[in-house]
Scaffold this motif. Sequence first.
Motif, PDB file in Angstrom:
ATOM      1  N   GLY A 185       0.750  -7.334  -2.577  1.00 38.81           N
ATOM      2  CA  GLY A 185       1.295  -6.305  -3.374  1.00 38.81           C
ATOM      3  C   GLY A 185       0.431  -5.249  -3.742  1.00 38.81           C
ATOM      4  O   GLY A 185      -0.127  -4.848  -2.825  1.00 38.81           O
ATOM      5  N   GLU A 237       3.947  -9.519   0.341  1.00 40.23           N
ATOM      6  CA  GLU A 237       3.317  -8.685   1.386  1.00 40.23           C
ATOM      7  C   GLU A 237       1.890  -8.873   1.057  1.00 40.23           C
ATOM      8  O   GLU A 237       1.159  -8.289   0.024  1.00 40.23           O
ATOM      9  CB  GLU A 237       3.884  -7.366   1.102  1.00 40.23           C
ATOM     10  N   ASN A 264       0.778  -4.784   6.552  1.00 40.35           N
ATOM     11  CA  ASN A 264       1.131  -5.845   5.677  1.00 40.35           C
ATOM     12  C   ASN A 264       1.820  -6.853   6.519  1.00 40.35           C
ATOM     13  O   ASN A 264       2.080  -6.743   7.562  1.00 40.35           O
ATOM     14  CB  ASN A 264       2.263  -5.364   5.063  1.00 40.35           C
TER      15      ASN A 264
HETATM   16  C1  LIG Z   1       2.628  -3.100   2.181  1.00 42.87           C
HETATM   17  O1  LIG Z   1       3.228  -3.519   0.934  1.00 42.87           O
HETATM   18  C2  LIG Z   1       3.088  -2.761  -0.280  1.00 42.87           C
HETATM   19  C3  LIG Z   1       3.640  -3.820  -1.478  1.00 42.87           C
HETATM   20  O2  LIG Z   1       4.683  -4.280  -1.072  1.00 42.87           O
HETATM   21  C4  LIG Z   1       3.779  -1.532  -0.075  1.00 42.87           C
HETATM   22  O3  LIG Z   1       3.306  -0.707  -1.125  1.00 42.87           O
HETATM   23  C5  LIG Z   1       3.221  -0.713   1.207  1.00 42.87           C
HETATM   24  O4  LIG Z   1       3.867   0.246   1.233  1.00 42.87           O
HETATM   25  C6  LIG Z   1       3.393  -1.768   2.321  1.00 42.87           C
HETATM   26  N1  LIG Z   1       2.630  -1.116   3.530  1.00 42.87           N
HETATM   27  C7  LIG Z   1       3.153  -0.817   4.675  1.00 42.87           C
HETATM   28  C8  LIG Z   1       2.285  -0.355   5.784  1.00 42.87           C
HETATM   29  O5  LIG Z   1       4.393  -1.415   4.993  1.00 42.87           O
END
Ligand SMILES: *[C@@H]1O[C@H](CO)[C@@H](O)[C@H](O)[C@H]1NC(C)=O
Length: 630
Positions: A442, A464, A480
């Motif tokens: 996160g 994540e 992620n």
């Molecule tokens: C990855 O996860 C974080 C927290 O959940 C989120 O803020 C972010 O946008 C995500 N990034 C991607 C590239 O998906």
Amino acid sequence: MFHADIKDVAMVTSVRMAPPLPLIFLLMIHGVCSQKEGVIYSPSHICAVNDSTVTMRCTYTYPTGYNIMKVFWTKGPFQKDVEPPDLSNDTEYSQRLQYLGDKQQNCTVRLSHVTLKDSHMYCFRFITNTTTGKWTGYPGVTLTVTDLQVESPERVTEGDSVNLRCKSSCALTDRATFIWYRNSQPLTERRDRNNELLLQSVRREDSGRYSCAVDGHTHISPAVQINVMYPPKNVSVLISGSGVIVEGDSVTLNCISDSNPPAEISWIKGGTIVGSGRIFSISKISSDDSGEYKCKSINEHGGKYSDAVTLNVMYSPRNVSVLINGSGVIVEGDSVTLNCISDSNPPALNFSWFKGGRNILQSGETYSITNIKSEASGDYCCSARNKHGSQTSAAVNVNIMYPPRNVSVLISKSGVIVEGDSVTLNCISDSNPPAEISWIKGRTIVGSGRIYNISKISSDDSGEYKCKSRNEHGEKYSDNVTLNVMYPPRIVSVLMSGSGVIVEGDSVTLNCISDSNPPALNFSWFKENETSAVGSGQSFSALQSGRFYCQAHNQHGSQRSDAVTVTVHHRSSWHEVFGITVECGAIFILVIIIIIVILFIIKKRRSVKNENITVKEISDPNEDTYTALV
Ligand SMILES: *[C@@H]1O[C@H](CO)[C@@H](O)[C@H](O)[C@H]1NC(C)=O
Ligand SMILES: *[C@@H]1O[C@H](CO)[C@@H](O)[C@H](O)[C@H]1NC(C)=O
Ligand SMILES: *[C@@H]1O[C@H](CO)[C@@H](O)[C@H](O)[C@H]1NC(C)=O
Ligand SMILES: *[C@@H]1O[C@H](CO)[C@@H](O)[C@H](O)[C@H]1NC(C)=O
Ligand SMILES: *[C@@H]1O[C@H](CO)[C@@H](O)[C@H](O)[C@H]1NC(C)=O
Ligand SMILES: *[C@@H]1O[C@H](CO)[C@@H](O)[C@H](O)[C@H]1NC(C)=O
Ligand SMILES: *[C@@H]1O[C@H](CO)[C@@H](O)[C@H](O)[C@H]1NC(C)=O
Ligand SMILES: *[C@@H]1O[C@H](CO)[C@@H](O)[C@H](O)[C@H]1NC(C)=O
Ligand SMILES: *[C@@H]1O[C@H](CO)[C@@H](O)[C@H](O)[C@H]1NC(C)=O
Ligand SMILES: *[C@@H]1O[C@H](CO)[C@@H](O)[C@H](O)[C@H]1NC(C)=O
Ligand SMILES: *[C@@H]1O[C@H](CO)[C@@H](O)[C@H](O)[C@H]1NC(C)=O
Ligand SMILES: *[C@@H]1O[C@H](CO)[C@@H](O)[C@H](O)[C@H]1NC(C)=O
């Protein structure tokens, strides 16, 4: 001076003869004496050069009435009662003696090829036709034969004035002309002064074998060596061989110097004396021997340096090395120049470059790379060549730094992750130098290091994840990855619409509530103490009394709920009235109990979770159960 054996010879001075110089003596033998008889030698002393021809001039007179029977020349010693010998009968003289006179008055004689042995007094004798009429003109002609000797100073130094004298043991006539020879060549310059040769301010060219002679005579004096001393001149250095000197060659320097006496030679390189002797040899020349050499020639009359000669020793490249310009870290995108440094003579003009042992098509002294890429990292070396050879440098490592890139997370388990599994996350990152890795779940940093281990994963670990790779040149996040932790149903409970007390003919709907991932889709309903299921599906309509419970299933397991009690009342008025009141009271109590139970469940769930976490029950049973961070 008279000879002892001719004591009786009288000496008469003739007063008749006019010339005062030639004294006239008349030798009267056996007492015969007359003023009319006499021999005149003119001159009476002769100085002759060896091997010359001497004419002894002579006149004589004899008394009238006599007849000359014999005339001849003789030489001492004269003995009493011994007839003086006729030189013409002497083999020593017979060939050389020539009588030029007559039998009247002229008694001139010529003696040729006189030698030193011929130095004597010679007398003329004549014999008349009377027994006592024999005369010898005494003293006769004194002949002195001389050789010639060159008289010279012992040491002659250039610039001196030198007097050479042509010496004879007797005084030659003033008319004698001297001739000088050097190395048998007559000297044309007439520098003669009487019998002397004056060499003014001698030069070394004046050295030679000098001899003298008298004009008109064949005799030449023994040669005398005149050695003109002079300081070194024309000092120069000759280098053996011609052209290029390569390291290891044998080189000989020869100091050519003209001096008298021979000079002492010393060798000077730069300002230092490096050797002595006419020859300076360097058997295996090295580049250190390069430089300017000269020789110094010195004798007691002076010294002189040669011009400097330069030894330029050629050698093949050595100490070849690669120099990277700039001393610091090379980062991708920089411009880098590699220099091939070498020591050689002549300077190397051919260069080859190698990367990892393989030739690069690059032949300059420098190898430039603009906007360098990390692929250019590696071991570089260069080879320098001149016409005498080549050498290759040691390898130099070019290490190109770059920030992290291609950062990604690898999950050890492929597929489904179930609670209790051991999960390892691996942060793959390409960087130079190696990056520091940190793990973010996160928005919270949860760990560091390339490997992130979760030994017994729980549903709380779902979320994540990404890793952050960072070195001094930059940082980069991975994408992620989602950890979705599966778990079997838990906290299964039955939710009942209504009080659970129903009248016969009615039904009560029971709902099976469960928490699981993925959500349970398979439910079984049981009645307590009965083995076979009484129903399926998430909701169940109970028609008869009993204690019912449900069992929720997903692919990871099942869990049963506590039982709820359903009571069915038979329809009767008494019972109805009574029953209604009872029922009303019972339903009220039941509702209160259910509310308390629900509140209790909620409270219990809350206490299980972290403070930050809220639990959201999604009403749609097809949806997954999410646990989200606030
Ligand atoms: C990855 O996860 C974080 C927290 O959940 C989120 O803020 C972010 O946008 C995500 N990034 C991607 C590239 O998906
Ligand atoms: C004198 O001359 C003769 C004949 O040339 C020669 O043999 C002899 O050596 C000479 N003597 C000297 C002392 O020079
Ligand atoms: C010597 O010769 C001369 C002349 O012929 C003569 O007159 C004279 O008598 C001679 N004398 C003797 C002793 O014969
Ligand atoms: C000299 O020689 C001649 C012959 O040639 C001879 O008649 C004469 O007697 C000789 N004289 C002497 C003194 O020997
Ligand atoms: C004697 O004879 C020689 C040679 O023939 C001659 O030269 C010389 O003049 C003569 N002397 C006299 C006085 O006549
Ligand atoms: C000395 O050097 C001069 C000039 O180079 C030259 O003319 C002369 O011949 C040389 N002399 C000798 C003896 O080499
Ligand atoms: C060059 O190389 C020689 C030997 O080949 C060595 O002795 C010397 O120290 C080197 N010099 C440098 C400047 O590296
Ligand atoms: C190396 O040399 C090149 C060209 O001379 C220059 O552009 C570059 O900045 C230099 N690099 C370093 C690290 O000095
Ligand atoms: C050295 O370089 C010159 C000019 O670049 C070339 O002609 C020659 O062939 C080269 N020699 C070697 C040995 O590579
Ligand atoms: C790394 O990323 C570069 C672009 O940034 C890409 O061209 C390359 O293929 C990637 N390499 C790997 C091994 O993923
Ligand atoms: C992670 O777990 C694996 C397997 O249990 C283990 O081999 C490894 O050493 C662990 N790594 C770390 C950094 O804890
Ligand atoms: C079910 O059986 C248990 C014992 O096995 C018993 O205690 C219970 O009262 C029974 N319940 C019903 C509704 O029969």
